[in-house]
Design a protein around this motif. Structure first.
Motif, PDB file in Angstrom:
ATOM      1  N   ASP A   1     -33.587   7.810  33.740  1.00 27.65           N
ATOM      2  CA  ASP A   1     -33.152   8.302  32.200  1.00 27.65           C
ATOM      3  C   ASP A   1     -33.972  10.146  32.746  1.00 27.65           C
ATOM      4  OD1 ASP A   1     -36.134   8.919  33.031  1.00 27.65           O
ATOM      5  OD2 ASP A   1     -37.640   8.159  31.188  1.00 27.65           O
ATOM      6  N   GLU A   2     -33.579  11.107  32.240  1.00 30.87           N
ATOM      7  CA  GLU A   2     -33.070  12.410  32.124  1.00 30.87           C
ATOM      8  C   GLU A   2     -34.705  12.377  33.778  1.00 30.87           C
ATOM      9  OE1 GLU A   2     -32.873  17.106  30.270  1.00 30.87           O
ATOM     10  OE2 GLU A   2     -32.537  14.824  28.917  1.00 30.87           O
TER      11      GLU A   2
ATOM     12  N   ALA B   1     -28.485  11.533  34.048  1.00 29.15           N
ATOM     13  CA  ALA B   1     -29.244  10.443  34.337  1.00 29.15           C
ATOM     14  C   ALA B   1     -28.565   9.830  35.763  1.00 29.15           C
ATOM     15  CB  ALA B   1     -29.329   9.303  32.671  1.00 29.15           C
TER      16      ALA B   1
END
Length: 804
Positions: free
Chosen positions: A233-234, A393
């Motif tokens: 994820d980010e 991501a």
């Protein structure tokens, strides 16, 4: 190719090793993993005419788009460039399909077998599917093959397509630079310093012993591949990017380091190897970034992990090593393995890391926005990890062969990969040892292992047939080196043994080296056995078949071991020697004439010995001849040694627990020894002693009469052969050998038996006996699986002693 076509050829180039592997894979497998489905989305009002013209302009600009591949009726596979080619176009109207179903339909469309129907020999190896989903939205599904195009090249071609598209829509001239010719590039490659490349790879793999393999038995795999996806994820992506800046490394190097640590944790070893895809565009060749084709390569990466090292040191060292490797990234895996003297049949690695970093940015061209570019991934490795950087991501995919790696193992790998990334991103520059401790806390001891047992090896049910001439022998040696296997039959099928494209490429290279014959790839498809391939290599030439030699193990560089048949003509009882005699020593059995038919049987031992010598000299013309005799083959072995001496040859005669001149077995002293021996055996093991005695009586008295009355043709032939061999033995005139003889004895309950064995040979060995004793086994079990190691050990020791 037809004469009419030859005038329309612009250029002919050889296939690289990588391309040959992909071609063999295409020809050998029902499901070809080399097809690419390049996909992108077009938003805006598309001028279809200009778009098709733009593609045709790209076909003219890039020779790879006018290339076909040929392997029939040519010495070796080639790629042929034509002056002109028309792109294959297919239009599809999906405007009735709801938007939320488009992705699903695209996946179904790409999996359609018809979308993998590309004519390699006709070309181009591409076809464009233009799919219209509404008035201002189109999808491109561009079907092509990895043999001619890699992902980087696909992105370049699409950029050029839309550069032309914009100029056509605006009636302007394009400003694209001239693409260098492939021929110029090949000429430039010839100037590369091979010595520097060889030195680099030798140092990289210095003292390398054992690769960590997911499929160590090299078993035949299915084409069943499963994709396990994980999104970084980010938040974690941002942390990773921060860590890479602090360590002064690229994200690519960071993932290589993480993959090394994960493999080390999984396999329990600090010496790790894996394959790494490289673009093939790091070379200092002018405008190589404009060229298209199959430049991508897979290079081996080796990393020896040191637990005391800080992670920053590990990653920086890995990046430094890979930067130097890029100077030699166009060399093939076969060249690298030859430089480091690595065995042909053992892979350096069987897992692959792909970090996708194609030069792609969304394109705006004449009112069209080109986005969501995907080039697709192809792999034939048991395990492949792909990492693709998105906007905020990382998409991580673990592609595994389900016959080798279970779902549980795949989950373990991905979970631990994420844990390693998390620890690295959230802690200071810790040591590898500290990282391992945290991983153990997270996952405990690894109980999930590769499911090797799930992939059953393919066992040939065909009867073993050894090579019958020198051509077949050389082919057996090649196959044994490729498959790391022994006792390959000339009727075994290459594909049933687990043969893959890389092994096929190596096989044809070795055939070219040993026979100076170039065979097209179709040879293997149409003639997949050694027997069939040998006929192709020999052509119309007559080849003499062996009458007596039976290769038990054909490969090896050391002096062969020649094992003479026993009194019944049998030879395959020698087979267990394979596991214990030096792996680099060929083993041949010698069977008597007339074993399988009513053909001529020898009339005396001297004639037999002469014929055996002539045939084994086809394998070993000179040197020390290691000859093993056992039981009733002692006479012919002795006669061979005597004749070799007269020919100026040296024989190392090895007698395996056998008496010379056994005609005096029925003396009163001998009978008394047998009675005493039987009594001792009976007191020790009554059942076994009686079983052996009864079996002997049946074999000597009852079985011959049964065979004479009711036996098959083959049984009667063997019975006649036994009688003939026994008569030849009894008629032989035993003469002394003017040399030394090696006598290997088993321990016996009555010491007088061994004394009798020694005395019988002392009369014949004029330069003395080299006597040794096995640590186990007896005369009956000497070559059985349970005891053969004892005799094999002594045979090897005798050979080594003789060669001092």
């Amino acid at each position: 190719m037809e004469k009419a076509q030859k005038s329309k050829i612009e250029a002919i180039y050889p296939l690289t090793n990588m391309q040959q592997s992909l071609l063999f894979h295409h020809l050998m497998n029902k499901e070809d993993q080399g097809f690419l489905h390049v996909q992108c989305k077009l938003e805006g009002e598309l001028n279809v005419t200009a778009f098709k013209d733009a593609w045709q302009a790209v076909v003219k600009r890039h020779t790879v788009m006018r290339t076909s591949v040929h392997w029939k009726n040519v010495d070796k596979p080639i790629q042929v460039v034509r002056p002109e080619k028309i792109m294959n176009w297919f239009h599809h109207d999906w405007q009735d399909i709801p938007n939320d179903k488009i992705e699903e339909q695209l996946a179904i469309f790409k999996n359609n077998p018809d979308e993998k129907d590309i004519a390699f020999e006709k070309g181009p190896l591409s076809k464009i599917n233009l799919i219209k989903t509404d008035a201002k939205t189109h999808y491109i599904i561009w079907n092509c093959h990895h043999l001619l195009l890699d992902g980087w090249s696909c992105s370049i071609l699409l950029q050029d397509v839309f550069a032309f598209y914009e100029s056509f829509c605006n009636n302007s001239n394009n400003t694209l630079e001239v693409v260098p010719s492939y021929k110029t590039y090949l000429n430039w490659l010839q100037k590369t310093d091979i010595n520097k490349a060889s030195t680099f790879w030798k140092e990289a793999f210095h003292n390398f012993k054992t690769p960590p393999l997911f499929n160590p038995k090299q078993q035949q795999l299915s084409n069943s591949y499963l994709n396990h996806h994980m999104l970084i994820d980010e938040q974690l992506t941002t942390a990773l990017q921060k860590t890479s800046r602090e360590y002064r490394i690229t994200i690519n190097s960071l993932f290589q380091g993480v993959w090394s640590i994960l493999l080390s944790h999984f396999f329990g070893t600090k010496d790790i190897t894996f394959g790494n895809t490289v673009s093939g565009r790091s070379a200092n060749f002018p405008n190589i970034d404009l060229m298209t084709g199959m430049f991508m390569n897979v290079l081996p990466v080796r990393k020896v992990l040191n637990e005391s090292d800080a992670l920053s040191e590990l990653f920086q060292d890995m990046q430094s090593q890979q930067m130097e490797a890029r100077n030699y990234e166009h060399f093939s895996g076969d060249e690298i393995t030859s430089w480091i003297d690595w065995p042909i049949g053992i892979p350096l690695f069987d897992n692959l890391l792909i970090f996708e970093n194609f030069p792609w940015n969304d394109i705006n061209s004449a009112g069209i926005k080109v986005k969501e570019f995907e080039s697709g991934i192809t792999t034939t490795y048991p395990v492949t990890l792909t990492v693709k950087a998105n906007e905020n991501a990382f998409d991580v995919n673990l592609i595994v062969n389900s016959a080798i790696v279970s779902d549980e193992t795949a989950s373990w790998l991905l979970n631990n990969l994420k844990q390693i990334i998390t620890v690295i991103s959230n802690t200071q520059n810790i040591s590898l040892h500290e990282l391992y401790n945290q991983l153990d806390t997270f996952s405990g001891k690894k109980e999930v292992a590769f499911t090797i047992e799930a992939a059953k090896p393919v066992n040939s049910e065909k009867e073993y047939v050894g090579p019958r001439n020198d051509t077949e022998l050389q082919l057996v040696k090649i196959w044994e080196s490729i498959f790391i296997s022994e006792a390959i039959s000339v009727n075994d099928n290459f594909f049933e043994l687990g043969g893959k494209s890389l092994q096929a490429v190596k096989m044809f290279a070795l055939i070219k080296s040993r026979f100076n014959v170039k065979l097209p790839p179709s040879t293997l498809i149409e003639h997949p056995t050694i027997a069939e391939m040998g006929k192709i290599i020999n052509g119309d030439k007559e080849t003499s078949s062996w009458n007596y030699l039976v290769p038990i193990r054909a490969k090896g560089e050391k002096a062969p071991l020649f094992c003479i048949h026993a009194g019944g003509g049998h030879v395959f009882f020698y087979n267990p020697l394979l596991k214990h005699v030096d792996k680099d020593r060929p083993i041949y059995a010698i069977q008597p004439s007339g074993t399988y038919s009513k053909t001529h049987m020898h009339t005396n031992i001297k004639e037999m010995a002469k014929d055996y010598i002539e045939e084994i000299r086809l394998i070993q013309p000179n040197g020390i001849f290691n000859i093993v005799v056992y039981c009733f083959s002692t006479a012919v072995g002795l006669e061979m040694a005597i004749q070799m001496k007269k020919l100026g040859l040296k024989a190392n005669l090895i007698v395996a627990d056998s008496l010379a001149m056994q005609e005096d077995l029925n003396t009163s002293a001998r009978s008394k020894m047998r009675v005493i021996g039987f009594t001792k055996r009976f007191l020790k093991n009554p059942y076994r002693s009686l079983q052996i005695m009864i079996s002997d009586r049946i074999n000597r008295k009852i079985k011959p009469r049964f065979i004479k009355l009711l036996g098959s043709g083959h049984d009667k032939t063997i019975a006649r052969l036994k009688i003939n061999l026994f008569n030849l033995y009894n008629d032989y005139d035993w003469k002394p050998f003017q040399g030394k003889i090696s006598l290997i004895l088993t321990q016996k309950s009555d010491k007088r038996i061994n004394e009798e064995f020694i005395e019988s040979w002392e009369k014949l060995a004029k330069k003395g006996l080299n006597i040794s004793y096995t640590e186990g086994g007896n005369h009956r079990t000497l070559f059985d699986d349970t005891d053969v190691r004892f005799i094999a050990e002594k045979i090897e020791a005798t050979i080594i002693e003789e060669n001092k």
